[in-house]
Design an enzyme around this catalytic site. Structure first.
Site, mmCIF file in Angstrom:
data_model
loop_
_atom_site.group_PDB
_atom_site.id
_atom_site.type_symbol
_atom_site.label_atom_id
_atom_site.label_comp_id
_atom_site.label_asym_id
_atom_site.label_seq_id
_atom_site.Cartn_x
_atom_site.Cartn_y
_atom_site.Cartn_z
ATOM 1 N N ARG A 96 0.729 -1.612 -0.286
ATOM 2 C CA ARG A 96 0.082 0.054 0.008
ATOM 3 C C ARG A 96 1.143 1.335 0.208
ATOM 4 N NH1 ARG A 96 -4.238 -0.212 4.505
ATOM 5 N NH2 ARG A 96 -5.333 1.010 3.325
ATOM 6 N N CYS A 117 -1.359 6.141 8.769
ATOM 7 C CA CYS A 117 -1.754 4.918 8.648
ATOM 8 C C CYS A 117 -2.997 5.051 6.782
ATOM 9 C CB CYS A 117 -2.098 3.979 9.124
ATOM 10 S SG CYS A 117 -3.362 3.859 9.808
#
Length: 273
Positions: A178, A233
């Site tokens: 990611r 995040c």
């Protein structure tokens, strides 16, 4: 300072009046699962707090997928759970670490430092053959005073400044795929905030337990302990284990970008790599 409590400590203090246990079990795939699991069985005296309903506000145009809850509403829930200024609070989830850490960080941000995470979570509690119950506790209403610790939180403006000036360390806590933009299973855009380093949050745990402080220090050995660090995040939840372990490793200037990548990409003008 240690922010993680061992099972034995919790077991030995379960029945003390100034101890509160918080069940934060949650599943992204099945949001109702946490409450269902709580009703099936939980640590004695535990009160359930839902990640979506209690630890987050409704999603808006900005703020990311898990905005901070309304302070007044959250404090009412804390007080109803018998959490006051002098209460020691231990939060747990299934063992992943991030959901209990979300609760822990919220209390730290509100100025309540006597907050901890149960190492190993509920799965570790069960493996340890510790007591569980279906009883739903009731506590006398407490009084909780808020003393915001603004030094623990970064907003999008501060992150923009950090990207521009490169004067702070940005840590992306997501898994490498990611971070690199190879995969993005949740958010509308793939990539990362420019200038960010990758320190996957799950590397700070092993078998649902936080690694010892010396091993956490080794994870972050390449970071300047005097620098301001901002962790993020996808939505501000899985970054918190990194926040917690950085603090345990002795880093004093650590902030959580609560909106995280999902907030960052909600502004068209923000660049991504």
């Amino acid at each position: 300072m240690k922010f993680v409590k061992e099972q034995d400590w919790v077991l030995n203090h379960l029945n003390e009046n100034n101890i509160r246990i918080i069940d934060c079990r949650y599943s992204l795939a099945e949001p109702e699962k946490g409450k269902k699991d709580y009703l099936i069985g939980h640590v004695p005296g535990a009160v359930f707090f839902d990640v979506e309903q209690d630890l987050s506000a409704p999603v808006g145009e900005h703020g990311g997928r898990h905005p901070l809850p309304d302070t007044a509403e959250f404090v009412k829930k804390l007080e109803a759970a018998g959490i006051g200024d002098d209460t020691t609070v231990i939060a747990y989830d299934s063992g992943e670490g991030q959901y209990a850490a979300r609760f822990w960080w919220l209390l730290q941000y509100l100025g309540h430092e006597q907050a901890y995470v149960l190492d190993g979570g509920y799965s570790g509690w069960i493996v340890g053959d510790n007591p569980i119950t279906k009883d739903i506790p009731n506590f006398e209403k407490a009084v909780f005073h808020v003393n915001f610790r603004s030094e623990l939180m970064a907003d999008v403006e501060e992150v923009r400044e950090a990207v521009k000036k490169r004067d702070k360390i940005l840590i992306d806590s997501r898994e490498e795929k990611r971070f690199l933009g190879i995969e993005e299973p949740i958010d509308k855009k793939a990539g990362r905030i420019p200038g960010a380093l990758n320190k996957p949050w799950m590397n700070g745990l092993q078998n649902n337990k936080y690694l010892p402080v010396e091993e956490q220090k080794q994870r972050f050995h390449d970071l300047d302990p005097e620098s301001q660090i901002i962790v993020y995040c996808g939505s501000g939840i899985t970054a918190v284990p990194n926040f917690l372990t950085l603090k345990e490793a002795g880093f004093k200037k650590v902030k959580l970008y609560v909106g995280s990548f999902s907030d960052w990409i909600s502004y068209e003008e923000n660049n991504i790599l």
